[in-house]
Design a protein around this motif. Structure first.
Motif, mmCIF file in Angstrom:
data_model
loop_
_atom_site.group_PDB
_atom_site.id
_atom_site.type_symbol
_atom_site.label_atom_id
_atom_site.label_comp_id
_atom_site.label_asym_id
_atom_site.label_seq_id
_atom_site.Cartn_x
_atom_site.Cartn_y
_atom_site.Cartn_z
ATOM 1 N N ASN A 64 -66.003 24.203 72.386
ATOM 2 C CA ASN A 64 -64.958 23.676 71.637
ATOM 3 C C ASN A 64 -65.398 22.672 70.496
ATOM 4 O O ASN A 64 -65.134 21.716 69.946
ATOM 5 C CB ASN A 64 -63.982 22.909 71.768
ATOM 6 N N ILE A 65 -66.811 22.254 71.338
ATOM 7 C CA ILE A 65 -67.679 21.065 70.812
ATOM 8 C C ILE A 65 -68.597 21.822 69.541
ATOM 9 O O ILE A 65 -69.581 23.052 70.150
ATOM 10 C CB ILE A 65 -67.749 20.078 71.484
ATOM 11 N N LYS A 66 -68.805 21.740 68.555
ATOM 12 C CA LYS A 66 -69.876 21.911 67.976
ATOM 13 C C LYS A 66 -70.322 21.012 66.826
ATOM 14 O O LYS A 66 -69.757 20.137 66.536
ATOM 15 C CB LYS A 66 -69.238 23.090 66.187
ATOM 16 N N LEU A 67 -71.861 21.183 66.956
ATOM 17 C CA LEU A 67 -72.903 20.342 66.601
ATOM 18 C C LEU A 67 -72.671 20.188 64.628
ATOM 19 O O LEU A 67 -72.188 20.978 64.453
ATOM 20 C CB LEU A 67 -74.347 20.582 66.124
ATOM 21 N N ALA A 80 -85.902 14.876 57.609
ATOM 22 C CA ALA A 80 -84.635 16.465 57.281
ATOM 23 C C ALA A 80 -83.705 15.596 57.328
ATOM 24 O O ALA A 80 -83.173 15.534 58.928
ATOM 25 C CB ALA A 80 -85.685 17.025 58.541
ATOM 26 N N GLU A 81 -82.785 16.599 57.263
ATOM 27 C CA GLU A 81 -81.396 16.800 57.657
ATOM 28 C C GLU A 81 -81.055 17.811 57.994
ATOM 29 O O GLU A 81 -81.043 19.053 57.143
ATOM 30 C CB GLU A 81 -80.531 16.167 56.235
ATOM 31 N N TRP A 82 -79.872 18.040 58.896
ATOM 32 C CA TRP A 82 -79.475 19.708 58.477
ATOM 33 C C TRP A 82 -77.938 19.742 59.181
ATOM 34 O O TRP A 82 -77.520 18.403 60.162
ATOM 35 C CB TRP A 82 -79.482 19.896 60.474
ATOM 36 N N TYR A 83 -77.292 19.463 58.744
ATOM 37 C CA TYR A 83 -76.010 20.271 58.157
ATOM 38 C C TYR A 83 -75.020 21.560 58.508
ATOM 39 O O TYR A 83 -75.794 22.723 57.849
ATOM 40 C CB TYR A 83 -74.730 19.719 57.021
ATOM 41 N N ALA A 84 -74.173 21.740 59.960
ATOM 42 C CA ALA A 84 -73.949 23.000 60.021
ATOM 43 C C ALA A 84 -72.499 24.240 59.068
ATOM 44 O O ALA A 84 -73.113 24.957 59.033
ATOM 45 C CB ALA A 84 -72.719 23.049 61.200
ATOM 46 N N SER A 85 -72.803 22.791 57.794
ATOM 47 C CA SER A 85 -72.110 23.664 57.216
ATOM 48 C C SER A 85 -72.545 23.959 56.117
ATOM 49 O O SER A 85 -72.379 25.604 55.191
ATOM 50 C CB SER A 85 -71.315 22.402 55.794
ATOM 51 N N ASP A 86 -73.936 23.997 55.679
ATOM 52 C CA ASP A 86 -75.019 24.624 55.269
ATOM 53 C C ASP A 86 -75.492 26.154 55.435
ATOM 54 O O ASP A 86 -76.211 27.068 55.210
ATOM 55 C CB ASP A 86 -76.872 23.420 54.815
ATOM 56 N N ASN A 87 -75.012 25.942 56.900
ATOM 57 C CA ASN A 87 -75.745 26.759 57.681
ATOM 58 C C ASN A 87 -75.069 28.039 58.400
ATOM 59 O O ASN A 87 -75.542 29.078 59.318
ATOM 60 C CB ASN A 87 -76.679 26.289 59.144
ATOM 61 N N GLU A 88 -73.629 28.216 58.342
ATOM 62 C CA GLU A 88 -72.770 28.963 58.149
ATOM 63 C C GLU A 88 -72.649 30.384 57.695
ATOM 64 O O GLU A 88 -73.101 30.435 57.413
ATOM 65 C CB GLU A 88 -71.304 28.454 58.239
#
Length: 88
Positions: A64-67, A80-88
């Motif tokens: 129930n917890i997502k990065l 460097a940055e990573w966003y979950a919304s860019d990787n869905e």
């Protein structure tokens, strides 16, 4: 705890090489001289390392917890940055 166990304890003060590097002899020599050398399955750029870190962290999170995002600061002006919304 997850970040400490999966990232800090593994990568802190490591010299990171791609395990397929043509400089494997250098990596071995550094190890012989007491350096902590880590061999990975990718070219160890900030962009590739952050993707690795996302996987290492995410596998320990409850369902129930997502990065949401992750930032890897390389220097004062480079990251460097990573966003979950860019990787869905």
């Amino acid at each position: 705890r997850i970040v400490n166990d999966e990232i800090v304890e593994v990568f802190d003060h490591a010299t990171v090489f791609n395990k397929n590097t043509p400089h494997l002899e250098l990596a071995k020599e550094l190890q012989k001289r007491g350096h902590y050398v880590l061999l990975v399955n990718y070219q160890p750029t900030s962009e590739m390392m952050i993707t690795d870190f996302v996987g290492r962290i995410s596998k320990h999170l409850p369902e129930n917890i997502k990065l949401h995002s992750l930032r890897l600061q390389e220097t004062d002006s480079s990251h460097a940055e990573w966003y979950a919304s860019d990787n869905e």
